[in-house]
Design an enzyme around this catalytic site. Structure first.
Site, PDB file in Angstrom:
ATOM      1  N   LYS A 191     -18.501  34.002 -74.606  1.00  4.91           N
ATOM      2  CA  LYS A 191     -19.377  33.664 -75.740  1.00  4.91           C
ATOM      3  C   LYS A 191     -20.398  32.658 -75.230  1.00  4.91           C
ATOM      4  O   LYS A 191     -20.500  31.520 -75.703  1.00  4.91           O
ATOM      5  CB  LYS A 191     -18.495  33.090 -76.868  1.00  4.91           C
ATOM      6  CG  LYS A 191     -19.197  32.843 -78.170  1.00  4.91           C
ATOM      7  CD  LYS A 191     -19.499  34.108 -78.952  1.00  4.91           C
ATOM      8  CE  LYS A 191     -20.269  33.765 -80.221  1.00  4.91           C
ATOM      9  NZ  LYS A 191     -20.927  34.933 -80.819  1.00  4.91           N
ATOM     10  N   ASP A 247      -6.326  37.179 -76.281  1.00  3.38           N
ATOM     11  CA  ASP A 247      -5.245  37.317 -77.256  1.00  3.38           C
ATOM     12  C   ASP A 247      -5.682  38.262 -78.377  1.00  3.38           C
ATOM     13  O   ASP A 247      -4.988  39.221 -78.748  1.00  3.38           O
ATOM     14  CB  ASP A 247      -4.929  35.918 -77.822  1.00  3.38           C
ATOM     15  CG  ASP A 247      -3.681  35.883 -78.668  1.00  3.38           C
ATOM     16  OD1 ASP A 247      -2.971  36.905 -78.737  1.00  3.38           O
ATOM     17  OD2 ASP A 247      -3.408  34.825 -79.268  1.00  3.38           O
TER      18      ASP A 247
END
Ligand code: NAD
Length: 359
Positions: A191, A247
């Site tokens: 990101k 995750d």
């Protein structure tokens, strides 16, 4: 070959699914002339009940001293109110950190027999789904400082997200090496439009890329990646990403392949002693009912044979048996469709044992 395997049955369905995986390992040992011994390890809620600690140091020591660790799952509503550091999940985080396993590898591959179980449109599934998510496992926000404080009349919570370039480099290398053994495409997910840690991530990946000219490196923002996994999953070969993004993305990837109960994982560090576990949790809603799908755990045992013990023929034998049972139309409840024969956890184990033959 003689190997000692640390076995963590854990909570919920953990004991049921691990039980089936051990039967499969025993059959493998008998077929191929190996000797597998098992060291029982308490971790999770059951360890809290017994020892007041989700992973007592001597339990961690047993894992570190073993040749590899097979884990079912830990946690459940009984321990929801246990304070933070004593929660069952803390045992798992401490196990990963204590074993130094910094790379979690999850295949997202569709079994042709289960293609219709994918929630994606057939036109997308037909293009093929076969990629691996390499997730950094012992750094990032899950291991940063967690703090809740009061400022004036407000409560404030802070979770620290921190990465060093050496942490990024070692997981990046696993990404490039994994891609080298596959279709040589690596997608680095971050990101970087918002986070400093992601900008460092991206720069390290590009520096490493010069050492792997045979691997095509692409960058993708995590929000776009979440969309691309459902829109066009066939574009991916290997995805490498940080702990929290991995995750979430790996759970998403598991859904598009059909059932969470089918997917194994491996966690590896510098040594061959790895941690092998299905990707799902302890499924307290179906615990003790003998209906859980043991295949994710059985395939995790197969991954252990392949990646930690170098026993590819033995791993192939297990995977072939799983395929043959699915071909025969047998399904546990989570993957059952009209026309298939529904079987329980133990019966699925029996069927896989019956289909195991030396290749
Ligand atoms: P979960 O994965 O346990 O269950 C989600 C859903 O999938 C449930 O409906 C469950 O019945 C089903 N499911 C999961 N595994 C299955 C299997 N093998 N066969 C058939 N159905 C299966 O996730 P959850 O409900 O969010 O979590 C339950 C507990 O597990 C929580 O305490 C959580 O913290 C813990 N957990 C542990 C691990 C781990 O030990 N690695 C991972 C995730 C969650």
């Amino acid at each position: 070959m003689k190997k000692n395997i640390a076995v963590i049955r854990g909570d919920g369905i953990g004991p049921e699914i691990v039980g089936q995986a051990l039967r499969v390992l025993d059959r493998t040992a008998a077929l191929y002339g190996h000797e597998f011994t098992y060291t029982e390890v308490d971790m999770g809620g059951c360890a809290i009940d017994k020892w007041g600690d989700p992973l007592p140091p001597e339990m961690l020591q047993k894992c570190v001293a073993s040749d590899s660790v097979l884990l079912g799952a830990v946690g459940g509503p009984k321990w929801n109110d246990v304070p933070g550091p004593k929660r069952p999940e803390k045992g798992l985080l401490r196990l990963r950190a204590g074993m130094g396993v910094y790379s979690n590898n999850r295949p997202a591959k569709i079994w042709p027999q289960l293609a219709s179980a994918s929630p994606l449109k057939p036109a997308i599934v037909e293009k093929g789904i076969d990629f691996i998510i390499v997730r950094e496992l012992i750094g990032g926000i899950y291991f940063g400082k967690h703090e809740t404080m009061t400022e004036g009349s407000e409560k404030i919570a802070v979770d620290e997200l921190r990465y060093s370039d050496s942490e990024i480099e070692r997981i990046g290398r696993i990404g490039f090496e994994t891609a080298r053994k596959r279709r040589r495409k690596l997608c680095s997910v971050e990101k970087s439009n918002v986070l400093d840690s992601s900008r460092l991530w991206k720069s390290v990946m590009h520096r490493l890329s010069a050492e792997y000219p045979d691997v095509e490196l692409t960058d993708m923002l995590v929000d776009n990646c979440a969309m691309q996994i459902v829109k066009n999953p066939s574009q991916f070969d290997v995805i490498v990403t940080e702990n929290m993004f991995g995750d979430i993305l790996s759970d998403e990837a598991s859904m598009i392949t059909g059932s969470i109960g089918m997917i194994p994982s491996s966690s590896l560090g510098e040594t061959s002693c790895g941690l092998y576990e299905p990707i799902h949790g302890s499924a307290p809603d179906i615990a003790g009912m003998d209906i859980a799908n043991p295949i994710g755990t059985i395939l995790s045992a197969a991954m252990m044979l392949r990646y930690s013990f170098d026993l590819s023929d033995e791993a192939d034998c297990i995977e072939r048996a799983v395929g043959a049972v699915l071909d025969g139309g047998y399904r546990t409840a989570d993957i059952c469709e009209p026309g298939c024969r529904k079987v329980g956890c133990t019966e699925m184990g029996n069927l896989i044992l019956e289909h195991m033959t030396k290749g």
